[in-house]
Structure formats: C-alpha cells, structure tokens
Design an enzyme around this catalytic site. Structure first.
Site, PDB file in Angstrom:
ATOM      1  N   LYS A  93      -2.592   6.629   1.450  1.00 62.35           N
ATOM      2  CA  LYS A  93      -2.422   6.858   2.706  1.00 62.35           C
ATOM      3  C   LYS A  93      -1.218   8.239   2.858  1.00 62.35           C
ATOM      4  O   LYS A  93      -0.226   8.380   3.046  1.00 62.35           O
ATOM      5  CB  LYS A  93      -1.844   5.848   3.657  1.00 62.35           C
ATOM      6  CG  LYS A  93      -2.446   5.916   4.813  1.00 62.35           C
ATOM      7  CD  LYS A  93      -2.219   4.441   5.602  1.00 62.35           C
ATOM      8  CE  LYS A  93      -2.663   4.590   7.101  1.00 62.35           C
ATOM      9  NZ  LYS A  93      -3.989   4.717   7.266  1.00 62.35           N
ATOM     10  N   ARG A 119       0.782  -1.303  -0.058  1.00 58.43           N
ATOM     11  CA  ARG A 119       0.025   0.143  -0.157  1.00 58.43           C
ATOM     12  C   ARG A 119       0.821   1.212   0.002  1.00 58.43           C
ATOM     13  O   ARG A 119       0.410   2.159  -0.686  1.00 58.43           O
ATOM     14  CB  ARG A 119      -0.865   0.121   1.221  1.00 58.43           C
ATOM     15  CG  ARG A 119      -1.948   1.140   1.148  1.00 58.43           C
ATOM     16  CD  ARG A 119      -3.289   0.730   2.187  1.00 58.43           C
ATOM     17  NE  ARG A 119      -2.506   0.879   3.598  1.00 58.43           N
ATOM     18  CZ  ARG A 119      -3.301   0.685   4.741  1.00 58.43           C
ATOM     19  NH1 ARG A 119      -4.421   0.155   4.619  1.00 58.43           N
ATOM     20  NH2 ARG A 119      -2.658   0.885   5.768  1.00 58.43           N
ATOM     21  N   GLU A 142     -16.311   6.625   4.125  1.00 61.96           N
ATOM     22  CA  GLU A 142     -15.540   6.060   5.416  1.00 61.96           C
ATOM     23  C   GLU A 142     -15.467   7.181   6.363  1.00 61.96           C
ATOM     24  O   GLU A 142     -15.836   8.300   6.131  1.00 61.96           O
ATOM     25  CB  GLU A 142     -14.310   5.372   4.895  1.00 61.96           C
ATOM     26  CG  GLU A 142     -13.264   6.459   4.279  1.00 61.96           C
ATOM     27  CD  GLU A 142     -11.766   6.136   4.284  1.00 61.96           C
ATOM     28  OE1 GLU A 142     -11.384   5.269   5.066  1.00 61.96           O
ATOM     29  OE2 GLU A 142     -11.256   6.222   3.254  1.00 61.96           O
TER      30      GLU A 142
END
Ligand code: PLP
Length: 342
Positions: free
Chosen positions: A186, A84, A222
């Site tokens: 992220k 990720r 989210e």
C-alpha cells in the site's frame, strides 16, 4: 464515563477529511522509534528535501472504527493492517512500526476521538488513516534516515447514500502494477500514478478502472483501490490470484465468510478477461464500501452486463453477512473484532 457525541449529521457526511481532535505521532530517529504520543496539532513541518517529498517514500493503511449493536466501539481486524503495513515498509526500505504498537496506537486514537465515533445505525464510521513517510533530507537516491508514523481519524458518511447503485468499470489502456513491482503493497506511489487514469475514466463516464496484468494484459487484477470478486452460475465465489494485487482485508474476510458462513465454494485463481461474460455477478471489495456491485464492464467496445439496478443475490448475502459480523449482529470468527476499551 459516557462521553457525548459531536453534533454532526452523520448520515450526510461524505468521504472527505474532517479534522478531529487527536492524532497519534511517533518519530524514528537514530535507528529507533520513540514512545509515541497523541497530538492536537494537525500540521506537519518537515525538510524541503524530505524523502517523502523527493522520492515518494511513503505508505499507508485504512480501517474503520464504529459502534456495534451492543454499543461497543470496535475496529475490524486491525492486526492485519499492522501486518500489511509492516510488509509495505519492508518493500519501501522503511522501518517497521511494531505490529502490537500499531494496534495499541489505533486504540489510543479512537479513544481520544471517541466523540467522533458515529452511533450504531447511522451508517457512518470513523475512518482511520495510519501512514508513514521519510521525514529527513535526502538528495542522492537512498532511503531517508528519519521517519514519522502517524494515525489520524476522520468521520465518513455511509458509502451508499440513497441506496446501492451498481457501477460501471472500464478496462483502461493504463497499467497499475508492474510484475515484481509494488502493486502488492500500500504505497502512495501506486495511487499517484493512478490519478491520471481515474480522472480520464471519469471524463469518459466510467466509475472506475479495471486493471489487467501488465505482463500479458489478458488477466483481471483489481481497480485502483479495491479488489474484485466474481460469482459463477453455480454460485462459486472467484477472486483473481496475482502477485501484483494488493491483499485486501475485506476480500480475505469475504472469502472466509463465503466458505464458513454461507457454505459456498471459493476459488483464488487467474481470471481471464475472456471469461468475464461467463460470470453472473461482479463486485468490488474494500474497507470503504465492504462490497460495491458492478453493473457493467466496458472493454474497448465490448460491453459485459450484470444487474444494473441491484446488488446480485450472492453479493448481497456476502455483504449482509460480513456487515452483520462487523456490526456485532452475527457471531464473528475469533479475533476479528477488536473492542476499544473506554
Ligand atoms: C487498500 C486497497 C484495497 C482494499 O483493501 P482493504 O484492506 O479491504 O481495505 C484494495 N486495493 C488496493 C490497491 C488498495 O490500496
């Protein structure tokens, strides 16, 4: 060699920064990463015009090291954090830190700070924070030429101190991620711009913001730092599908556990705000809490109620099973648990 543990009251630790002994550091210069090393120095000195300081060129990861029932010190699926982070780097025009080296560096940091790994049963863990930033000077808008990759470790206490308490979400008037933007990586910048919304939510008495898709504002995405799952009346586990949601490793693991361990049907699909009242359970998922039950969602005067005292029945089963797998009490799927050789 059996190392002693630090003299810490593990169960009273909060989720905050505590300086530990060693961190991993690697520098990217002239188009390549150096060997990397463990350092005792927790301070960083960089150019006043570093890419990270001027244009927020930085991304991060978060994972935990902890002690299992059989006394092993392990990490949960660090290969997925490596992958990720590589995706985040590509989106932010930063050099990828090689994935195998990432996992190896995680091992080194945990091993060097083994005295900081909380014992089994304490509920505490050693939180690991890999991150990368543009370290060389930029003033015209472009990617930096030099980067630093680091991993530090900090012990954190049990997430649910004094028992599980379902939280209240609100649907904010702020958005988290733009279509075709950076919501799926992220990046520190996603958090910088969520700070006002979270402070505002807290001021109004809510625990978290439940963001909607910013294109139509009809679908659930989210919260600022956790994915969401819902349970239907017939025990299906549903999670929103969207290109602007950060792919939580906990959520992906929970969906697998639901299917393979609990025999539940799962669905990853658009979830509309209008259908929220039809679900019987709702929970947030992420590394920190694994699962955190939602007791109420407030959408501009409309109150959607779930169990406000306890974790829902299916949520609890998912929580116990994934936590059991993490803690070595339940047989894990292959490759999920990385043992740190001491
Ligand atoms: C890190 C993060 C999560 C949780 O991901 P995990 O891999 O489960 O810890 C969820 N949403 C956002 C926006 C995040 O940054």
């Amino acid at each position: 060699m059996l190392k002693t543990k630090k003299n810490i009251d593990w169960s009273s630790l909060s989720f905050g920064y505590v300086k530990t002994d060693f961190r991993y550091v690697s520098n990217y210069k002239d188009g390549k990463w150096d060997e990397g090393y463990l350092s005792r120095d927790s301070e960083i000195t960089i150019s006043e015009s570093a890419g990270v300081l001027q244009y927020a060129q930085t991304c991060f990861e978060g994972l935990k090291a902890y002690t299992t029932v059989d006394g092993n010190v392990v990490c949960f699926r660090p290969d997925l954090n490596a992958k990720r982070m590589a995706d985040s780097c590509r989106r932010l025009e930063m050099p990828v830190f090689p994935e195998e080296k990432f996992v190896e560096a995680i091992s080194q940091v945990v091993k060097a700070n083994i005295e900081w790994v909380p014992p089994y049963g304490s509920g505490a863990t050693l939180y690991l924070r890999p991150y990368m930033f543009g370290s060389s000077a930029v003033i015209g808008v472009k990617p930096a030429e030099e980067y630093q990759f680091r991993i530090f470790a900090t012990p954190v206490g049990p997430y649910f101190k004094g028992g599980v308490k379902p939280i209240t979400l609100r649907v904010p008037d702020f958005d988290r991620a733009a279509p075709r933007g950076t919501g799926h990586v992220k990046a520190g910048l996603n958090y910088a711009m969520s700070l006002h919304a979270i402070v505002d939510a807290h001021n109004q008495g809510y625990n978290e913001n439940m963001y909607l898709d910013s294109a139509t504002r009809t679908k659930v995405e989210e919260t600022g730092g956790a994915n969401i799952i819902f349970i239907t009346d017939d025990n299906k586990v549903v999670t929103p599908k969207s290109d602007t949601i950060l792919p939580s490793i906990t959520r992906r693991s929970l969906m697998y556990v639901a299917q393979k361990y609990l025999g539940l049907e799962t669905e990853e699909r658009p979830v509309f705000v209008d259908e929220l009242k039809e679900f019987k359970e709702c929970a947030l998922c992420g590394t920190a809490a694994v699962l955190s039950p939602v007791g109420e969602i407030v959408n501009h005067g409309e109150h959607i109620l779930f169990d406000k005292e306890n974790m829902g029945e299916i949520t609890k089963k998912l929580y116990d099973t994934l936590l059991g797998i993490q803690m070595g009490e339940i047989e894990p799927p292959e490759g999920w648990i990385k043992v740190i050789e001491q």
